[in-house]
Write an enzyme that holds these catalytic residues in place. Structure first.
Site, mmCIF file in Angstrom:
data_model
loop_
_atom_site.group_PDB
_atom_site.id
_atom_site.type_symbol
_atom_site.label_atom_id
_atom_site.label_comp_id
_atom_site.label_asym_id
_atom_site.label_seq_id
_atom_site.Cartn_x
_atom_site.Cartn_y
_atom_site.Cartn_z
ATOM 1 N N HIS A 271 88.589 -71.849 14.264
ATOM 2 C CA HIS A 271 87.317 -72.549 14.097
ATOM 3 C C HIS A 271 86.148 -71.615 14.353
ATOM 4 O O HIS A 271 86.339 -70.430 14.667
ATOM 5 C CB HIS A 271 87.244 -73.762 15.034
ATOM 6 C CG HIS A 271 87.611 -73.456 16.458
ATOM 7 N ND1 HIS A 271 88.914 -73.501 16.917
ATOM 8 C CD2 HIS A 271 86.864 -73.097 17.529
ATOM 9 C CE1 HIS A 271 88.944 -73.188 18.198
ATOM 10 N NE2 HIS A 271 87.704 -72.929 18.598
ATOM 11 N N TYR A 287 83.540 -76.141 15.598
ATOM 12 C CA TYR A 287 83.953 -76.965 14.464
ATOM 13 C C TYR A 287 84.922 -76.175 13.584
ATOM 14 O O TYR A 287 84.800 -74.951 13.451
ATOM 15 C CB TYR A 287 82.746 -77.380 13.612
ATOM 16 C CG TYR A 287 81.729 -78.234 14.343
ATOM 17 C CD1 TYR A 287 81.929 -79.596 14.524
ATOM 18 C CD2 TYR A 287 80.563 -77.662 14.848
ATOM 19 C CE1 TYR A 287 80.990 -80.378 15.195
ATOM 20 C CE2 TYR A 287 79.625 -78.430 15.516
ATOM 21 C CZ TYR A 287 79.850 -79.787 15.696
ATOM 22 O OH TYR A 287 78.928 -80.550 16.358
ATOM 23 N N THR A 288 85.861 -76.894 12.991
ATOM 24 C CA THR A 288 86.782 -76.268 12.041
ATOM 25 C C THR A 288 86.291 -76.538 10.626
ATOM 26 O O THR A 288 86.173 -77.705 10.224
ATOM 27 C CB THR A 288 88.203 -76.829 12.186
ATOM 28 O OG1 THR A 288 88.650 -76.624 13.523
ATOM 29 C CG2 THR A 288 89.153 -76.117 11.223
ATOM 30 N N CYS A 442 95.218 -83.307 17.246
ATOM 31 C CA CYS A 442 93.764 -83.139 17.339
ATOM 32 C C CYS A 442 93.097 -84.492 17.156
ATOM 33 O O CYS A 442 93.391 -85.221 16.200
ATOM 34 C CB CYS A 442 93.251 -82.162 16.282
ATOM 35 S SG CYS A 442 91.523 -81.679 16.562
#
Length: 476
Positions: A271, A287-288, A442
């Site tokens: 990320h 954030y990915t 996740c």
């Protein structure tokens, strides 16, 4: 008292040699706190106390291996090409008994417990029987000059013409001298030309010098990870080019890379960090991206903006053309083909983004046979992110990818699962806990913790608070 010996090793600023100490592992073990943090990588001892707070993955992964040999963890996570150069400035010694030869460095013992490291140069790798270019050229030149000198002497001694008094012969003799001068010049030029022609027409060893057969390598070739434009240690500015609200509170942000042909350079499963000034303070969030290295020239983020979310609301307030500070890659996961047989995934809400990165990589690679099963939980049907793309991969990838949706508030006629992700769903839908199978999680902390407990009860190996790449249960 620590017993040490002196050691010669390249260090900061790439000095030719610098003396560092030799430490026993028991001495390195003492430096395992955040303020006094040492690690061992490939037999080299590093004091990373000052670096830890700037580590892209945070301090926790480093403290877990503090005072230990972290070579395996270092290689598993993956680093940029210049990571070794950066680490040199934190080198304090070498591990007792470690090999002194490493990464293109050649060691030679000068006396007991003192080792001299010398970097290999082109000269040291040149074969001893290589031809001497200057000697060969000089030999050719001497031959040409000798021949020309002989002809010149013959002309002066009247071998080529009988009498200097004969006007006609004298004129002929002058022409001969001019011809001989030309011949001298041509001879020298021809000698050099012959030498370089032989050099250009040499194609190395004769084919008969090679063995009749060569055993093929059994080593697994690592997946290609382009370097890209991301910088793990420095924030760079990226321009917002597009902002779209996909559903209430769900935004897609597209940022331009410096060039439309640039590659992001993000390993699968990792990320980026975004830094922004909010309420007179600087905040950082990870954030990915849903884009990957195939999406040239852009970085795409899918973010849920909560009413009190600082970063989400900051990004939503940006106008097209404004910039944000981004750095990366970050994270312990670095998926590569063949790392496991089957992957079970459990995602909740926007936690789908890192899972989607892995799903996309597997489904778009025909040579990757990894089996993937995803359980994706949300409150309502409108909250399901990337549904079209997930359903598309489920169709085109065939048996490689299956997706199961579960909703807390299902609409009338809903055909998927209902309720929270429980142990029954995990047992019925995900791969068994046998060796070679993994589970990636996740989502909201409550969902992740409950799912992790259920998986352990089903027979999966428990993992620490900070996930490592080889954990059977990996939490993003």
């Amino acid at each position: 008292m620590v017993e040490t010996s002196e050691y010669k090793e390249p260090k900061a600023g790439w000095k030719n040699e610098v003396e560092v100490k030799t430490y026993a592992l028991k001495d390195v073990n003492k430096h395992n706190s955040k303020g006094d943090l040492w690690i061992v990588i490939h037999g080299h001892v590093y004091d990373i106390s000052d670096y830890a707070r700037d580590h892209p993955g945070g301090v926790e992964p480093l403290t877990e291996v503090g005072g230990q040999d972290a070579t395996s963890a270092y290689e598993d996570v993956g680093h940029s090409e210049d990571a070794r150069d950066i680490m040199q400035s934190y080198l304090v010694g070498v591990l007792e008994g470690a090999s002194a030869i490493n990464s293109g460095e050649e060691a030679s013992k000068t006396e007991a417990n003192i080792v001299k490291i010398v970097r290999r140069t082109v000269a040291s790798t040149t074969p001893s029987n290589a031809p001497n270019t200057m000697l060969s050229t000089a030999q050719y030149s001497l031959i040409a000059l000798g021949l020309s000198g002989t002809l010149w002497a013959a002309a002066k001694s009247h071998v080529l013409y009988a009498s200097s008094e004969d006007s006609h012969r004298s004129q002929s003799g002058g022409l001969v001298q001019v011809a001989l001068a030309s011949l001298s010049i041509c001879g020298v030029a021809g000698a050099f030309g012959l030498h370089y022609f032989q050099k250009a027409s040499s194609f190395g060893p004769e084919y008969s010098s090679f063995p009749s057969s060569v055993r093929s390598s059994s080593a697994r070739i690592r997946d290609f990870h382009p370097r890209g434009i991301l910088n793990p240690s420095q924030y760079n500015k990226y321009r917002l080019s597009k902002k779209t609200e996909l559903s209430p509170g769900i935004f897609k942000f597209v940022f331009d890379l410096p060039s439309r042909y640039d590659v992001l350079g993000l390993p699968i499963g990792q990320h980026v960090a975004i830094r922004a000034p909010v309420d007179e303070q600087t905040i950082v969030r990870s954030y990915t991206p849903v884009s990957n290295n195939r999406d040239l020239g852009r970085l795409e983020l899918l973010i849920r903006v909560y009413p009190d979310g600082q970063m989400g609301n900051y990004l939503r307030s940006l106008n097209i053309g404004q910039t944000v500070d981004i750095r990366g890659p970050k994270g312990a996961m670095r998926y590569c083909k063949g790392m496991c047989n089957a992957i079970g995934m459990v995602g909740g809400g926007t936690g789908i983004t890192p899972l989607f990165q892995v799903i996309r990589a597997i489904c778009e690679d025909d040579t990757d046979s990894t089996q993937v099963t995803l359980i994706y939980g949300n409150r309502s049907e409108s909250d399901i992110l990337l549904r079209n793309r997930l359903d598309h991969y489920s169709k085109v990838a065939g048996h490689k990818f299956k997706v199961h949706y579960t909703l807390d508030q299902p609409p009338s006629g809903w055909k998927g699962e209902i309720g929270h992700v429980n142990q029954r769903l995990l047992k019925d839908l995900l791969p068994s806990p046998e060796k070679g199978n993994r589970v990636f999680l996740c989502g909201p902390p409550g969902m992740v913790n409950a799912t992790k407990r259920n998986l352990v009860e089903l027979g999966f190996e428990n993992s620490g608070s900070v996930s490592k790449i080889h954990d059977q249960i990996f939490c993003f």
